[in-house]
Design an enzyme around this catalytic site. Structure first.
Site, PDB file in Angstrom:
ATOM      1  N   ASP A  49      -4.620 -13.163   0.466  1.00  0.00           N
ATOM      2  CA  ASP A  49      -4.439 -11.725   0.647  1.00  0.00           C
ATOM      3  C   ASP A  49      -3.248 -11.399   1.546  1.00  0.00           C
ATOM      4  O   ASP A  49      -3.305 -10.504   2.368  1.00  0.00           O
ATOM      5  CB  ASP A  49      -5.731 -11.110   1.210  1.00  0.00           C
ATOM      6  N   LEU A 192      -7.971  -2.256  13.601  1.00  0.00           N
ATOM      7  CA  LEU A 192      -9.196  -2.964  13.240  1.00  0.00           C
ATOM      8  C   LEU A 192      -9.371  -2.868  11.730  1.00  0.00           C
ATOM      9  O   LEU A 192      -9.903  -1.884  11.204  1.00  0.00           O
ATOM     10  CB  LEU A 192     -10.392  -2.362  13.977  1.00  0.00           C
ATOM     11  N   ASP A 193      -8.899  -3.898  11.038  1.00  0.00           N
ATOM     12  CA  ASP A 193      -8.903  -3.897   9.581  1.00  0.00           C
ATOM     13  C   ASP A 193     -10.325  -4.057   9.042  1.00  0.00           C
ATOM     14  O   ASP A 193     -11.131  -4.804   9.591  1.00  0.00           O
ATOM     15  CB  ASP A 193      -8.029  -5.041   9.069  1.00  0.00           C
ATOM     16  N   GLU A 234      -9.398   1.056  10.743  1.00  0.00           N
ATOM     17  CA  GLU A 234      -8.898   1.293   9.386  1.00  0.00           C
ATOM     18  C   GLU A 234     -10.094   1.503   8.457  1.00  0.00           C
ATOM     19  O   GLU A 234     -10.894   0.598   8.248  1.00  0.00           O
ATOM     20  CB  GLU A 234      -8.061   0.095   8.936  1.00  0.00           C
ATOM     21  N   ASP A 335     -10.388  -2.528  -5.815  1.00  0.00           N
ATOM     22  CA  ASP A 335     -10.809  -1.189  -5.411  1.00  0.00           C
ATOM     23  C   ASP A 335     -10.402  -0.166  -6.470  1.00  0.00           C
ATOM     24  O   ASP A 335      -9.228   0.164  -6.609  1.00  0.00           O
ATOM     25  CB  ASP A 335     -10.164  -0.836  -4.065  1.00  0.00           C
ATOM     26  N   GLN A 338      -8.223   3.262  -5.690  1.00  0.00           N
ATOM     27  CA  GLN A 338      -6.826   3.288  -5.291  1.00  0.00           C
ATOM     28  C   GLN A 338      -5.935   3.156  -6.521  1.00  0.00           C
ATOM     29  O   GLN A 338      -6.309   2.519  -7.503  1.00  0.00           O
ATOM     30  CB  GLN A 338      -6.510   2.154  -4.305  1.00  0.00           C
ATOM     31  N   ARG A 392      -1.375  -4.689  -6.592  1.00  0.00           N
ATOM     32  CA  ARG A 392      -0.756  -4.141  -5.383  1.00  0.00           C
ATOM     33  C   ARG A 392       0.662  -4.654  -5.166  1.00  0.00           C
ATOM     34  O   ARG A 392       1.422  -4.060  -4.401  1.00  0.00           O
ATOM     35  CB  ARG A 392      -1.632  -4.465  -4.168  1.00  0.00           C
TER      36      ARG A 392
END
Length: 484
Positions: A49, A192-193, A234, A335, A338, A392
Site C-alpha cells: 500500500d 492518525l491514519d 484521518e 472503497d 471513492q 488509485r
C-alpha cells in the site's frame, strides 16, 4: 517547527524526484513561498500500500534517504508524518515473533485474536453484518504458527496490514514509543491514519465507536502535547464526525469540499457549497485531492442522493480519461465510496476551472493542502494505472526532475504558484472570515479581513472566472488580481 497558516503540500518521498533530497531541492527551486509545510506520506520500510503497511517507525526506507535528509527538509518546512494507528505490517518483527512463539511471544497480545475476541472464537452472522468492513466477509487473516497450529486474527485492509489490539499494554507502549520518536524527529503534526477503524467492540460497527474513540484521542494527545505536536485523525465518513471532532478542539479534514466543489462547478450553482462554507469547522485542513480517491460518502446529506449521482455522472462524462471501471474491484479498489481521478482531469483538464476551484479552496477556512499531482496540475496517469491495475495509481504519477522543470513553463502552473504565494503571504487570512450572500447562485463571494488588510474573492462558477481584490497599505487603496 510550529504549524503555519500556509499551503501544505502532500507528497510521497519519491513522487517529486527520487528521494527526500530531490524533494527539498525541487521545493526550494520552484515553489519557494508557495509551500509552507509538507505532509510526507509514509516513508518507513513497508510491505504494501505504498508505505501504509509499515514494519517500524524508527527507520526511513533507504531508497528515500535518511533522518538527516528529513531534518534538512524540516529547516524550511513544517512537517506532518503518518502513524497507522489501526495496523502494522505482516513483515514486522512483532508478527514474525508472534508467528514463531505464539502464546509465549512478548507480542501474543499485539494482534486481535478471534479466539479471544469473539465468544466461541467466531463471529455470528449478525456480528459480521454489523461491521463496517472493507471485505465481503468477516475481516481476518489466518496465522499458521510454527508449531503447526493456526488461528484467525483481525485484518481490516490488505493482508499485509494486520490490525492492532488497542486494549493491550504492549500495543499502547508501542504507540507511545513510536509517537515520541516521531515527535523527536521533527513532526509538527502526526496524522492518525485509519483512526476510525482502530476500536473494535462486539455488537457494534467497529467504526468510530464512542466513547472509546475519545479515550484513544486523549491518549495520543497526552503523549504528544509535551512535545508541542498536534494530531490529525484521518476519517472518511459522514461530515458530522468531523463536526464532533472539531467541537472537542481537534484538527479535522474538510473531506466534503472536493465533491461539493465539483458539483458547484459542474452545475454552475454555489448554493450547496455556500451552505457548507457557512457552517464548516474553522480548525481544519482543506483538500481537493489526496493520495486516495475523491470521497463520496463525506458529502452525504450535504448533497442529495440525486445530486451525488449527478456529480459522478458529470465527472465520467466531462472529466478527461476517467471511467467507472477505474474505481471498481477490477482495478483493486477497496472503497466503492471513492472515485479515482486527478482533480485537474475531473474538471476536464480545464485550466480556468481548476484555478477557480483552488481559489475557492484557498479562501475556505482552514489550512489548504495541495496534493503533489494537484500542485503540478497533473492529468490522469493511464499508463501507470494500466501497468499496475491499481485504480488509485491514476493519481500517483512519479515525476522526474526533468518533467517538473518542463512543467514549470506551463502558464497554469505559474498562475497556481502565484495564487499560492498570495494565500501564504497576505496577512488577512489570519483574520475574520465572511461568506457573502449574493443575488446569483453562480457567484461565490468570500472575504478575509485583519486590521487594514482585506481581501475579497469573487468567483463565477458557471464561467470559471474569478478575481481577488485586496487592500494594499502602500498605496492606501485596493488592487485586483484576475485569474492570477
Amino acid at each position: 517547527m510550529p504549524i503555519k497558516n500556509e499551503v501544505m503540500l502532500i507528497a510521497y518521498a519519491d513522487s517529486m524526484g527520487k528521494n527526500l533530497k530531490d524533494l527539498k531541492y525541487i521545493l526550494n527551486k520552484y515553489f519557494k513561498n508557495a509551500i509552507g509545510g509538507v505532509h510526507i506520506l509514509p516513508f518507513y520500510p513497508s510491505s504494501a500500500d505504498r508505505g501504509f503497511a509499515p514494519l517500524t517507525y524508527s527507520e526511513i526506507d533507504k531508497k528515500f534517504g535518511s533522518w538527516e535528509d528529513l531534518e534538512n527538509l524540516n529547516e524550511d518546512f513544517y512537517l506532518m508524518y503518518d502513524f497507522m494507528i489501526n495496523h502494522i505490517s505482516r513483515q514486522s518483527k512483532f508478527y514474525k515473533n508472534f508467528k514463531k512463539n505464539k502464546d509465549v511471544s512478548p507480542y501474543a497480545d499485539f494482534f486481535i485474536r478471534y479466539k479471544d475476541f469473539w465468544p466461541g472464537g467466531e463471529p455470528a452472522q449478525k456480528d459480521i453484518d454489523l461491521i463496517y468492513k472493507r471485505k465481503p466477509r468477516a475481516p481476518y487473516v489466518e496465522v499458521k504458527f510454527e508449531d503447526g497450529t493456526s488461528e484467525k486474527i483481525w485484518c481490516t485492509f490488505d493482508e499485509e496490514q494486520l490490525d492492532l489490539n488497542l486494549n493491550s499494554k504492549v500495543v499502547r507502549d508501542f504507540i507511545s514509543d513510536s509517537l515520541i520518536y516521531l515527535a523527536e524527529k521533527g513532526a509538527s503534526l502526526i496524522r492518525l491514519d485509519a483512526f476510525a477503524y482502530a476500536i473494535k467492540k462486539i455488537g457494534t460497527s467497529c467504526f468510530f465507536i464512542e466513547p472509546d474513540v475519545w479515550e484513544l484521542l486523549g491518549f495520543t494527545k497526552s503523549i504528544l502535547e509535551p512535545y508541542g505536536v498536534e494530531i490529525l485523525p484521518e476519517i472518511h465518513e459522514h461530515y458530522s464526525i468531523q463536526l464532533k471532532l472539531a467541537e472537542k478542539g481537534y484538527w479535522v479534514y474538510d473531506f466534503a469540499l472536493p465533491m461539493l466543489m465539483l458539483y458547484s462547478l459542474y452545475s454552475g450553482s454555489g448554493k450547496r457549497l455556500v451552505n457548507w462554507l457557512k457552517t464548516c469547522p474553522r480548525k481544519q485542513f482543506t483538500v481537493l485531492d489526496t493520495h486516495d480517491g475523491i470521497g463520496v460518502v463525506d458529502v452525504k446529506d450535504l448533497l442529495t442522493e440525486e445530486e451525488i449521482e449527478l456529480t459522478k455522472d458529470y465527472l465520467y462524462s466531462r472529466g478527461s480519461n476517467v471511467k467507472k471501471i477505474y474505481s471498481s474491484t477490477a482495478y483493486d479498489n477497496l472503497d466503492i465510496y471513492q472515485v479515482n481521478c486527478t482533480y485537474y482531469s475531473a474538471l476536464g483538464n480545464n485550466d480556468d476551472g481548476y484555478l477557480t476551484a483552488r481559489a475557492i479552496q484557498f479562501f475556505t477556512p482552514g489550512i489548504p493542502q495541495v496534493y503533489y499531482v494537484g500542485l503540478l496540475v497533473g492529468e490522469n496517469d493511464i499508463e501507470l494505472l494500466e501497468k499496475t491495475k491499481v485504480g488509485r495509481n491514476i493519481n500517483r504519477h512519479y515525476y522526474t526532475l526533468k518533467e517538473i522543470e518542463e512543467n514549470f513553463t506551463r502558464p497554469v502552473q505559474q498562475r497556481l504558484i502565484n495564487l499560492m504565494k498570495f494565500r501564504n503571504l497576505y496577512p488577512a487570512f489570519d483574520g475574520e472570515y465572511k461568506i457573502h450572500n449574493t443575488l446569483n447562485d453562480e457567484i461565490i463571494k468570500i472575504s478575509w479581513k485583519k486590521n487594514l488588510y482585506e481581501t475579497i474573492l469573487t468567483a463565477n462558477l458557471k464561467e470559471y472566472k474569478f478575481s481577488i481584490d485586496y487592500f494594499d497599505p502602500e498605496i492606501g487603496g485596493y488592487k485586483q488580481l484576475i485569474g492570477v
